[in-house]
Scaffold this motif. Structure first.
Motif, PDB file in Angstrom:
ATOM      1  N   ALA A  48      11.638  -5.443  -5.617  1.00 16.21           N
ATOM      2  CA  ALA A  48      10.695  -6.132  -6.603  1.00 16.21           C
ATOM      3  C   ALA A  48       9.584  -6.786  -6.058  1.00 16.21           C
ATOM      4  N   ASP A  49       9.715  -7.914  -4.953  1.00 15.58           N
ATOM      5  CA  ASP A  49       8.530  -8.336  -4.225  1.00 15.58           C
ATOM      6  C   ASP A  49       7.861  -7.568  -3.479  1.00 15.58           C
ATOM      7  N   ILE A  50       8.513  -6.703  -2.783  1.00 10.76           N
ATOM      8  CA  ILE A  50       7.614  -5.667  -1.912  1.00 10.76           C
ATOM      9  C   ILE A  50       6.773  -4.819  -3.024  1.00 10.76           C
ATOM     10  N   ARG A  51       7.318  -4.529  -4.034  1.00 12.82           N
ATOM     11  CA  ARG A  51       6.320  -3.621  -4.962  1.00 12.82           C
ATOM     12  C   ARG A  51       5.124  -4.436  -5.570  1.00 12.82           C
ATOM     13  N   LYS A  52       5.530  -5.564  -5.808  1.00  7.74           N
ATOM     14  CA  LYS A  52       4.323  -6.765  -6.291  1.00  7.74           C
ATOM     15  C   LYS A  52       3.297  -6.781  -5.214  1.00  7.74           C
ATOM     16  N   GLU A  53       3.801  -6.852  -4.004  1.00  7.85           N
ATOM     17  CA  GLU A  53       2.769  -7.043  -2.735  1.00  7.85           C
ATOM     18  C   GLU A  53       1.942  -5.846  -2.641  1.00  7.85           C
ATOM     19  N   VAL A  54       2.516  -4.764  -2.785  1.00  5.65           N
ATOM     20  CA  VAL A  54       1.820  -3.428  -2.600  1.00  5.65           C
ATOM     21  C   VAL A  54       0.677  -3.389  -3.724  1.00  5.65           C
ATOM     22  N   ASN A  55       1.262  -3.527  -4.888  1.00  2.75           N
ATOM     23  CA  ASN A  55       0.114  -3.873  -6.206  1.00  2.75           C
ATOM     24  C   ASN A  55      -1.075  -4.755  -5.629  1.00  2.75           C
ATOM     25  N   ARG A  56      -0.587  -6.071  -5.100  1.00  2.93           N
ATOM     26  CA  ARG A  56      -1.641  -6.936  -5.014  1.00  2.93           C
ATOM     27  C   ARG A  56      -2.587  -6.534  -3.732  1.00  2.93           C
ATOM     28  N   ALA A  57      -1.984  -5.829  -2.822  1.00  6.36           N
ATOM     29  CA  ALA A  57      -2.818  -5.392  -1.719  1.00  6.36           C
ATOM     30  C   ALA A  57      -3.618  -4.103  -2.191  1.00  6.36           C
ATOM     31  N   ALA A  58      -3.198  -3.499  -3.133  1.00  6.54           N
ATOM     32  CA  ALA A  58      -4.052  -2.369  -3.396  1.00  6.54           C
ATOM     33  C   ALA A  58      -5.332  -2.457  -4.147  1.00  6.54           C
ATOM     34  N   LYS A  59      -5.544  -3.714  -4.515  1.00  3.60           N
ATOM     35  CA  LYS A  59      -6.841  -4.281  -4.746  1.00  3.60           C
ATOM     36  C   LYS A  59      -7.745  -4.917  -3.559  1.00  3.60           C
ATOM     37  N   LEU A  60      -7.346  -4.911  -2.519  1.00  2.00           N
ATOM     38  CA  LEU A  60      -8.068  -5.518  -1.503  1.00  2.00           C
ATOM     39  C   LEU A  60      -8.476  -4.820  -0.433  1.00  2.00           C
ATOM     40  N   LYS A  61      -9.737  -4.584  -0.051  1.00  2.00           N
ATOM     41  CA  LYS A  61     -10.209  -3.685   1.059  1.00  2.00           C
ATOM     42  C   LYS A  61     -10.126  -4.325   2.447  1.00  2.00           C
ATOM     43  N   CYS A  62      -9.613  -3.677   3.198  1.00  2.00           N
ATOM     44  CA  CYS A  62      -9.726  -3.985   4.748  1.00  2.00           C
ATOM     45  C   CYS A  62     -10.897  -4.223   5.385  1.00  2.00           C
ATOM     46  N   ASN A  63     -11.197  -5.406   5.791  1.00  2.00           N
ATOM     47  CA  ASN A  63     -12.477  -5.730   6.634  1.00  2.00           C
ATOM     48  C   ASN A  63     -12.865  -5.030   7.663  1.00  2.00           C
ATOM     49  N   ILE A  64     -11.635  -4.226   8.294  1.00  2.00           N
ATOM     50  CA  ILE A  64     -11.791  -3.495   9.618  1.00  2.00           C
ATOM     51  C   ILE A  64     -12.081  -1.941   9.142  1.00  2.00           C
ATOM     52  N   CYS A  65     -11.060  -1.452   8.748  1.00  2.00           N
ATOM     53  CA  CYS A  65     -11.267   0.316   8.312  1.00  2.00           C
ATOM     54  C   CYS A  65     -11.715   0.635   6.992  1.00  2.00           C
ATOM     55  N   LYS A  66     -12.075  -0.624   6.315  1.00  2.00           N
ATOM     56  CA  LYS A  66     -12.474  -0.428   4.631  1.00  2.00           C
ATOM     57  C   LYS A  66     -11.844   0.204   3.784  1.00  2.00           C
ATOM     58  N   LYS A  67     -10.506   0.498   3.919  1.00  2.00           N
ATOM     59  CA  LYS A  67      -9.750   1.270   3.054  1.00  2.00           C
ATOM     60  C   LYS A  67      -8.671   0.175   2.340  1.00  2.00           C
ATOM     61  N   LYS A  68      -8.361   0.378   1.126  1.00  2.00           N
ATOM     62  CA  LYS A  68      -7.581  -0.352   0.283  1.00  2.00           C
ATOM     63  C   LYS A  68      -6.198  -0.592   0.880  1.00  2.00           C
ATOM     64  N   GLY A  69      -5.485  -1.508   0.232  1.00  2.00           N
ATOM     65  CA  GLY A  69      -4.244  -1.843   0.752  1.00  2.00           C
ATOM     66  C   GLY A  69      -3.955  -3.017   1.940  1.00  2.00           C
ATOM     67  N   ALA A  70      -4.947  -3.763   2.004  1.00  2.00           N
ATOM     68  CA  ALA A  70      -5.114  -4.838   3.080  1.00  2.00           C
ATOM     69  C   ALA A  70      -4.105  -6.003   2.554  1.00  2.00           C
ATOM     70  N   SER A  71      -2.991  -6.403   3.224  1.00  2.00           N
ATOM     71  CA  SER A  71      -1.987  -7.184   2.462  1.00  2.00           C
ATOM     72  C   SER A  71      -2.088  -8.371   3.323  1.00  2.00           C
ATOM     73  N   ILE A  72      -3.018  -8.518   4.442  1.00  2.00           N
ATOM     74  CA  ILE A  72      -2.918  -9.736   5.311  1.00  2.00           C
ATOM     75  C   ILE A  72      -4.291 -10.502   5.162  1.00  2.00           C
ATOM     76  N   GLY A  73      -4.121 -11.695   5.151  1.00  2.00           N
ATOM     77  CA  GLY A  73      -5.540 -12.488   4.978  1.00  2.00           C
ATOM     78  C   GLY A  73      -5.544 -13.523   6.231  1.00  2.00           C
ATOM     79  N   CYS A  74      -6.756 -13.873   6.619  1.00  2.00           N
ATOM     80  CA  CYS A  74      -6.913 -15.177   7.738  1.00  2.00           C
ATOM     81  C   CYS A  74      -6.263 -16.386   6.939  1.00  2.00           C
ATOM     82  N   VAL A  75      -5.779 -17.098   7.550  1.00  2.00           N
ATOM     83  CA  VAL A  75      -5.359 -18.536   6.994  1.00  2.00           C
ATOM     84  C   VAL A  75      -6.448 -19.601   6.884  1.00  2.00           C
TER      85      VAL A  75
END
Length: 730
Positions: free
Chosen positions: A54-81
């Motif tokens: 359930a947590d993995i699915r929530k994380e996928v949904n959260r990442a789907a709203k974020l754009k990767c600053n490198i490839c410019k595609k959605k699903g960027a789940s990792i952020g700089c600290v």
């Protein structure tokens, strides 16, 4: 992969790619570890290594709203600290852009702008050198693809080479390939983004890799074998058990074929016997049993696997020792050869007068109290590191070690967090215990450590040599648990030997062990035989009997006079008690460094010796009286209540009660003894208009009833305390 969207299956770069058909889920392990919005909330066998589906699915949904600053595609789940940085990216994109991912603690990720870098001084030479793993050339420049060893000046590595070596060696064997440093090297590599998996080395996991070493010689080589079932027949604990040559191990005999008894230990084949005879080191030995070895003048032969050979010390070398036993100090005033040595039991000892002995005992107790007060203040200073963030440990009291080990190794455990204990095998599973449960947990843990295979000895303990425990890093965990217990209000171990304590404080090279430190009965008997030899021939005979043991220990030395035995005994003691357990000691010391405990031990050795090498004395009425501060409401006669309380403590101390002082302390605080750091909050007594006493362990408060007579007070105290503790024990 549901997080990065790639189909690549490259375990070295992205971690193991796992597919769960039941959940229609595929994920890279590293993508999951590094995702910023997910935590390991389950047990190891739940979901994906503790990450709930359930947590993995929530994380996928959260990442789907974020754009990767490198490839410019959605699903960027990792952020700089970095708090001011808003960059997000996929794990593979981050690798491609040379981001740093730290596989430790909070699993932090740094973008290409804020990533940690290795510092190089201007004086360091620039150029090229060999990567010490692949031996190809590597440029000595601060770059993402190049890493420098923190422990060696001219050791440079390719990042890719280091990562492959770390994955192969695992956390137990990954170290600098030049100087073999482990701790400093691993710390720096983890900081620079090298993943060191918590697993055994790949060569250790290879099936049947060491199968040849497990084969034992099982064949009777006696010219006339008496066994009707053949020369290869072996039946343990019978006359047809095959005994191997104690020298070469490549020849054997049935016990019956050589007229040996089951308890006899010494047997050499003809080839070895002739070699020993020619070298002059063989003498006809009497056959002895291990059980009666202490009663004989000789020494038994050792069939154990010998320890690695240690460097032999030359006869003229000097050692600086901080410690000597009283027995040795007395002997040092005499010439080594001037007086015949006798066993300690045959020596005359001069006892002190009863008055002097009682006075010395009183002074010693007073000194111990002062030292323990000093330790309490030191530990309270260390406790300032503890924050309010809580870590809950689920503990099974029937399997205290494994559950404690699992809790200490869990991902979110930190020694600086407040520890909360929940006993999962209690009847009331929903109840989370207070500080009483925490003290009970640490008390059970210290008791387990005292009786574990990590330590050896009877009343006082030294470290033992357990290869499996060393391999699993258990000595480090034991040291860490002791340090955490001391700072978090638990009991101290109280079973350290003086030798072990001084090794920790002064360093093993400055400590002189004594015969009492040897737990192995056979080794102790060997040392006694050499130590109490009263003539040069008997000394030479004793050395011949244990020739192999001395050779394996690196303790063989030329014997020209009787006084040489003292140096030989010292060499054996140093090898067996100190050099043999050097690796466990280093690991144990690393664990004790947790929360700065070892550093304080080395700064205040006398104070810490009072809690680590001495058991706490029995509680007295005076100690309990000083421990509790008396409060009372305005309508209660405080003086009369205090008189009843003090009188009751005196009755308990003199044995005129069915409860003990320890029972009273347990009833009020949940602890049988006063922890080295003291109680927090400090214990108090409150007199109230109640019928029976109440122990509030959360506040360490003992609420006492106000009665008309002392007999009523005593009766109510004993009924309540006895019944309460009786129910708890059940």
């Amino acid at each position: 992969c549901v997080l990065c969207g790639r189909t690549d299956d490259c375990p070295e770069k992205y971690g193991e790619k796992r597919t769960y058909v039941a959940y229609n889920l595929t994920v890279h392990y590293y993508c999951l570890l590094m995702s910023s919005g997910i935590w390991q909330r389950g047990e190891e066998d739940e979901g994906v290594d503790g990450f709930l589906i359930a947590d993995i699915r929530k994380e996928v949904n959260r990442a789907a709203k974020l754009k990767c600053n490198i490839c410019k595609k959605k699903g960027a789940s990792i952020g700089c600290v970095d708090p001011k940085c808003k960059r997000s990216y996929h794990f593979p994109c981050g690798i491609q852009r040379e981001c740093i991912f730290q596989f430790m603690e909070d699993f932090r990720s740094y973008c290409w702008q804020h990533k940690p870098v290795q510092k190089f001084s201007d004086k360091e030479s620039r150029g090229t050198s060999q990567c010490t793993i692949c031996l190809d050339l590597v440029e000595q420049l601060p770059a993402y693809t190049v890493l420098k060893s923190p422990c060696c000046k001219n050791a440079w590595f390719h990042r890719e080479c280091l990562q492959y070596q770390a994955l192969s060696a695992g956390i137990f064997f990954f170290r600098c390939s030049v100087c073999n440093n482990k701790d400093k090297f691993q710390k720096e590599m983890l900081r620079m983004g090298i993943h060191i998996p918590e697993k055994d080395a790949s060569w250790e996991l290879e099936e049947n890799a060491y199968q040849d070493l497990l084969q034992r010689y099982q064949h009777c080589d006696i010219k006339r074998c008496l066994c009707k079932k053949g020369r290869d027949y072996d039946e343990p604990d019978s006359k047809w058990e095959i005994k191997r040559c104690q020298c070469c191990g490549s020849r054997g005999t049935h016990l019956a074929c050589s007229a040996m008894k089951s308890w006899e230990q010494n047997w050499e084949c003809l080839e070895c016997r002739s070699i020993l005879a020619k070298s002059g080191n063989y003498s006809k030995q009497k056959k002895r049993s291990l059980a009666t070895s202490e009663k004989t003048e000789g020494t038994t032969c050792f069939l154990e696997q010998p320890s690695p050979k240690c460097p032999r010390q030359s006869p003229g070398s000097q050692r600086n020792f901080l410690l000597q036993s009283p027995k040795v100090m007395c002997q040092n005033n005499l010439s080594p050869c001037s007086q015949r040595e006798c066993p300690a039991s045959n020596r005359l000892t001069m006892s002190l007068s009863p008055l002097m002995s009682e006075r010395n005992c009183s002074l010693r107790k007073k000194h111990l109290r002062q030292q323990r007060k000093e330790v309490s203040n030191i530990l309270k200073e260390l406790k300032l590191q503890i924050n309010t963030k809580t870590t809950r440990l689920n503990i099974n009291a029937e399997n205290i070690w494994n559950s404690a080990l699992k809790g200490f190794r869990q991902r979110n455990f930190s020694p600086t967090n407040t520890i909360e204990i929940k006993f999962t095998n209690c009847k009331n599973r929903s109840k989370i215990d207070t500080s009483a449960s925490k003290h009970n947990f640490f008390q059970l843990l210290m008791l387990h450590l005292q009786n574990s295979s990590l330590f050896e000895g009877s009343s006082t303990k030294n470290l033992s040599l357990d290869f499996q425990a060393l391999k699993e890093n258990l000595y480090f965990e034991a040291g860490r648990m002791i340090a955490v217990s001391l700072v978090h209000g638990g009991p101290s171990p109280c079973f350290f030997s003086t030798t072990l304590f001084n090794c920790l404080v002064y360093g093993p090279e400055n400590v002189k062990p004594v015969l009492e430190d040897v737990a192995d009965v056979d080794v102790a008997q060997t040392i006694k035989t050499i130590k109490y030899a009263n003539s040069l021939p008997s000394l030479q005979s004793a050395i011949d009997d244990c020739y192999e043991f001395l050779a394996a220990a690196g303790c063989l030395r030329p014997i020209t006079s009787l006084c040489d035995k003292n140096m030989l005994v010292n060499d054996i003691l140093i090898h067996h008690v100190i050099k043999r357990i050097n690796s466990p000691l280093e690991s144990f010391m690393q664990g004790l460094k947790t929360l700065g405990v070892l550093e304080k031990m080395q700064m205040h050795p006398d104070a810490f010796s009072s809690i680590l090498c001495h058991k706490p004395g029995r509680l007295s009425a005076e100690t309990i009286c000083d421990l509790f501060t008396i409060h009372s409401s305005s309508d209660v006669n405080k003086t009369e209540g205090a008189d009843f309380w003090i009188g009751y403590l005196q009755d308990v101390e003199s044995g005129e009660s069915v409860v003990t002082l320890e029972d009273i302390l347990l009833f009020a605080t949940g602890s049988h003894s006063i922890p080295p750091i003291g109680f927090d909050p400090e214990p108090t007594i409150k007199f109230s208009q109640i019928s029976y006493p109440v122990g509030n362990r959360l506040l360490n408060c003992l609420e006492l009833p106000v009665t008309e007579t002392y007999e009523q007070f005593k009766n109510r105290m004993e009924i309540t305390i006895r019944n309460t503790l009786g129910v708890e024990r059940e």
